[in-house]
Design an enzyme around this catalytic site. Structure first.
Site, mmCIF file in Angstrom:
data_model
loop_
_atom_site.group_PDB
_atom_site.id
_atom_site.type_symbol
_atom_site.label_atom_id
_atom_site.label_comp_id
_atom_site.label_asym_id
_atom_site.label_seq_id
_atom_site.Cartn_x
_atom_site.Cartn_y
_atom_site.Cartn_z
ATOM 1 N N ASN A 34 6.281 11.220 8.159
ATOM 2 C CA ASN A 34 7.175 11.874 9.121
ATOM 3 C C ASN A 34 6.611 13.211 9.596
ATOM 4 O O ASN A 34 6.428 13.431 10.777
ATOM 5 C CB ASN A 34 8.555 12.075 8.500
ATOM 6 C CG ASN A 34 9.211 10.766 8.115
ATOM 7 O OD1 ASN A 34 8.998 9.747 8.751
ATOM 8 N ND2 ASN A 34 10.007 10.792 7.063
ATOM 9 N N VAL A 58 16.962 15.781 3.801
ATOM 10 C CA VAL A 58 17.835 14.650 4.123
ATOM 11 C C VAL A 58 17.531 13.493 3.190
ATOM 12 O O VAL A 58 16.384 13.232 2.864
ATOM 13 C CB VAL A 58 17.623 14.207 5.587
ATOM 14 C CG1 VAL A 58 18.490 13.001 5.915
ATOM 15 C CG2 VAL A 58 17.943 15.356 6.535
ATOM 16 N N GLU A 98 19.042 23.167 7.213
ATOM 17 C CA GLU A 98 18.691 22.565 8.503
ATOM 18 C C GLU A 98 19.782 21.660 9.034
ATOM 19 O O GLU A 98 20.124 21.689 10.213
ATOM 20 C CB GLU A 98 17.424 21.715 8.366
ATOM 21 C CG GLU A 98 16.141 22.450 8.372
ATOM 22 C CD GLU A 98 14.972 21.474 8.324
ATOM 23 O OE1 GLU A 98 13.846 21.955 8.442
ATOM 24 O OE2 GLU A 98 15.176 20.253 8.169
ATOM 25 N N ASN A 141 18.849 10.409 -0.044
ATOM 26 C CA ASN A 141 19.654 10.042 -1.205
ATOM 27 C C ASN A 141 19.765 11.145 -2.237
ATOM 28 O O ASN A 141 20.839 11.415 -2.763
ATOM 29 C CB ASN A 141 19.050 8.793 -1.862
ATOM 30 C CG ASN A 141 19.886 7.558 -1.594
ATOM 31 O OD1 ASN A 141 20.584 7.504 -0.595
ATOM 32 N ND2 ASN A 141 19.812 6.590 -2.480
ATOM 33 N N GLY A 182 10.912 21.197 8.008
ATOM 34 C CA GLY A 182 11.255 22.555 7.581
ATOM 35 C C GLY A 182 10.976 22.818 6.129
ATOM 36 O O GLY A 182 11.313 23.892 5.618
#
Length: 504
Positions: free
Chosen positions: A383, A269, A293, A271, A387
Site C-alpha cells: 500500500n 486501520v 488519521e 483488525n 502516516g
C-alpha cells in the site's frame, strides 16, 4: 439538488460527469479528494476512465497523474488503473488494481509521508496542478463548500489547481457541516508560526473550504455511498496483540509516565486497531481522547459509550453499517469528532506536543527493530507508508503490531534483516505480535535482538533466528549490530525459491 447547491453561479455550472471528463487533457495532473474509502469523487473518475479507454482504442496516448489524500476506492483508483490511465500515483494507495499496475511497471508510484505531501504540492515540487476534483455535501448561498467524510489534501488542491470540479453528493449528510476544521495558516519560514493546538479538541480553522468561484468549471450531482469494506471479525491473534498493548499502557500509567485516561490515541486501520478499541470499550478508562488519521467503527462505539470525549482525524474509515449510522447521527457526532486537513492530523509538531500514543501495522521487523511496512519480499509494493512514519517518529510512545507469521506460517514477520526499511531501529520503541511484546526502549542492538526473538517470533522460527544471531555475534568482526551479510536475506530468497521461509 437546489437545496444542496444554494449558490446560483454554481448551479449554472452543473453538468454530467461525461461532460466534465471531456475537460481533461492528456498528462493532466489532478488532485482528487478522498482519504481511505471516504469523501472521494465517485461519478467523475469512471467517466474519465471511459474517455481514456476510448482514446487508447484509437491509438492515442492518454494518462493522468493522480494525487489524493490517501487510498480511495474502486471507483477512482480501480477504474483509472484498470484502463492504464495513471502515469504517476501519489502519495498513498491500497487498491488491488492500482497495486498491480504499480508492481508491473505500468504506473509510477511516489510513496510519500502523508504529512508532507500537501506542502510539496503547495511549493510546486510536482509541478503545476491542472485540476482539483473534490466531493462536497453542499455549496452554501455565498459559495462556501462544505466537505463530506474526509478532508485529506482538499484545501491545498483547491488552492493550487487551475480548474476545479465539484461533486455534490446528497448521500452524504448535511449535518456533517460544522464537523470540519480547515486550517489555512501554512507558511514557509521565516513566516511560519506554531500550529495553535494544545488539545485534540481545539478548533483552529473554518468549517468550510474556500473555493474561488472563477476556478470552478463543473459541478456534478451525485448520490453515491462511500465504499469502505466491512471489517472482518476480530480474530484471536488480534485480541492477544490488543491485550499486550493495553497492558503495556496500564503499566505506563502505573509508572507515572501517563495520566489515568492515557494520552491521545492514534492507530492505523484494520483488525488489530479495532481490537484495541474494543479492549478500551470494555475497560474502566474514561475521558479518553484521540489524535489520529481516521475514525473507525471502534472509535464510534467509544464515543457512544461516553468513553471518548473527542476524536480528531482527517477522515472516516467506517464499515457500511457505521457509515449509515454516521449519516443519521452526524449532528450528534460533530460535537465529538473534528475532521482536519491531513497536514494537521499528521503534523509532527502537533503529534509531539500532544504526546500521542502511536500504534501501526507492519509487514516485518528484523531482530534489531528495523521495520518494513510497505514492500513484500523487498520489491512488491503493498500500500505505502501512509502516516505511519509521521506518528512513529514523533509519538510519545510508538508501537508496531503484527501477527508473527503470514501465508499460513510460511512467512515470519520477524526476520534477520528487513527486506525494505521504512522505519529504522531508532524510531521503534515497541514491537508486539500475538506471541508477546518487546519493549525496546533504552536497549542497544545486541540487547534488543534476544528480546525480539524470544518475545515476538513464532515458535517455528525462534530457533532459526537464535541460531542466526548467535553465529552473527560470534563471526561478525564488528559487534554493534552483528550481521552475516551473506545470509541476512536468505530467508526471503528461500521463500521466493521454495514458497516458505522454513528450512526443509
Amino acid at each position: 439538488m437546489s437545496e444542496r447547491i444554494a449558490n446560483e453561479a454554481m448551479r449554472q455550472k452543473v453538468m454530467s460527469a461525461d461532460d466534465a471528463a471531456a475537460l481533461i487533457h492528456d498528462k493532466a495532473q489532478i488532485g482528487f479528494g478522498g482519504f481511505t474509502g471516504s469523501g472521494y469523487p465517485k461519478e467523475f473518475p469512471p467517466a474519465l476512465a471511459k474517455r481514456i479507454k476510448a482514446a487508447h482504442e484509437k491509438g492515442e496516448h492518454f494518462t493522468v497523474n493522480v494525487f489524493t489524500g490517501a487510498s480511495t476506492a474502486p471507483e477512482l483508483d480501480g477504474e483509472l488503473a484498470g484502463v492504464d490511465g495513471i502515469g504517476l500515483r501519489s502519495p498513498y494507495q491500497s487498491d488491488p488494481m492500482m497495486r498491480a499496475k504499480i508492481n508491473d511497471g505500468t504506473s509510477y508510484y511516489d510513496d510519500i509521508h502523508l504529512s508532507q505531501f500537501g506542502m510539496q504540492v503547495r511549493e510546486g515540487f510536482f509541478g503545476k496542478l491542472d485540476f482539483a476534483v473534490i466531493e462536497a455535501t453542499k455549496i452554501t448561498a455565498d459559495g462556501n463548500v462544505i466537505p463530506t467524510s474526509s478532508i485529506g489534501n482538499n484545501a491545498v488542491y483547491i488552492e493550487k489547481a487551475e480548474k476545479i470540479i465539484i461533486e455534490v453528493n446528497d448521500w452524504q449528510s448535511e449535518d456533517l457541516e460544522g464537523m470540519h476544521d480547515i486550517y489555512y495558516g501554512f507558511a514557509l519560514p521565516p513566516h511560519r508560526v506554531p500550529i495553535p493546538i494544545t488539545h485534540p479538541g481545539d478548533r483552529i480553522g473554518e468549517t468550510y473550504l474556500r473555493v474561488p468561484a472563477n476556478k470552478v468549471v463543473a459541478v456534478i450531482e451525485t448520490h453515491d455511498p462511500d465504499r469502505n469494506s466491512p471489517f472482518k471479525p476480530i480474530d484471536e491473534a488480534s485480541h492477544k496483540i490488543a491485550g499486550y498493548l493495553l497492558d503495556f499502557y496500564d503499566n505506563e500509567v502505573a509508572q507515572g509516565r501517563m495520566p489515568k485516561n492515557l494520552l491521545p490515541l492514534q492507530s492505523g486501520v484494520g483488525n488489530i486497531p479495532n481490537a484495541v478499541l474494543d479492549g478500551l470499550l470494555h475497560s474502566d478508562l474514561e475521558h479518553l481522547t484521540s489524535y489520529t488519521e481516521v475514525i473507525q467503527d471502534g472509535m464510534i462505539d467509544l464515543i457512544d459509550a461516553g468513553k471518548i470525549d473527542v476524536a480528531s482525524a482527517t477522515a472516516f474509515s467506517l464499515s457500511p453499517d457505521y457509515a449509515h449510522k454516521m449519516n443519521v447521527n452526524a449532528a450528534f457526532y460533530r460535537n465529538h469528532i473534528i475532521l482536519r486537513p491531513q497536514e494537521i492530523s499528521n503534523h509532527p509538531e502537533v503529534i509531539r506536543r500532544l504526546g500521542v500514543l502511536g500504534a501501526n501495522g507492519m509487514i516485518e521487523a528484523d531482530i534489531y527493530g528495523n521495520v518494513n511496512s510497505t514492500h513484500v519480499m523487498g520489491s512488491r509494493m503493498m500500500n505505502g507508508i501512509g502516516g505511519s512514519g509521521d506518528f512513529t517518529r514523533n509519538a510519545f510512545i510508538s508501537a508496531f503490531v503484527s501477527p508473527s507469521t503470514a501465508k499460513g506460517g510460511k512467512i515470519s514477520a520477524i526476520v534477520p534483516m528487513v527486506s525494505h526499511v521504512d522505519h529504522t531501529e531508532h524510531d521503534t520503541m515497541v514491537i508486539i505480535t500475538e506471541q508477546g511484546i518487546a519493549d525496546l526502549r533504552g536497549l542497544a542492538p545486541r540487547q534488543r535482538a534476544p528480546k525480539i526473538i524470544e518475545n515476538c517470533a513464532h515458535p517455528d522460527y525462534k530457533e532459526m533466528l537464535s541460531d542466526y544471531y548467535e553465529r552473527a555475534l560470534r563471526d561478525c568482526k564488528f559487534k554493534q549490530t552483528p550481521h552475516l551479510l551473506n545470509e541476512a536475506y536468505s530467508w526471503h530468497t528461500r521463500f521466493l525459491e521454495t514458497g516458505t521461509m522454513k528450512l526443509n
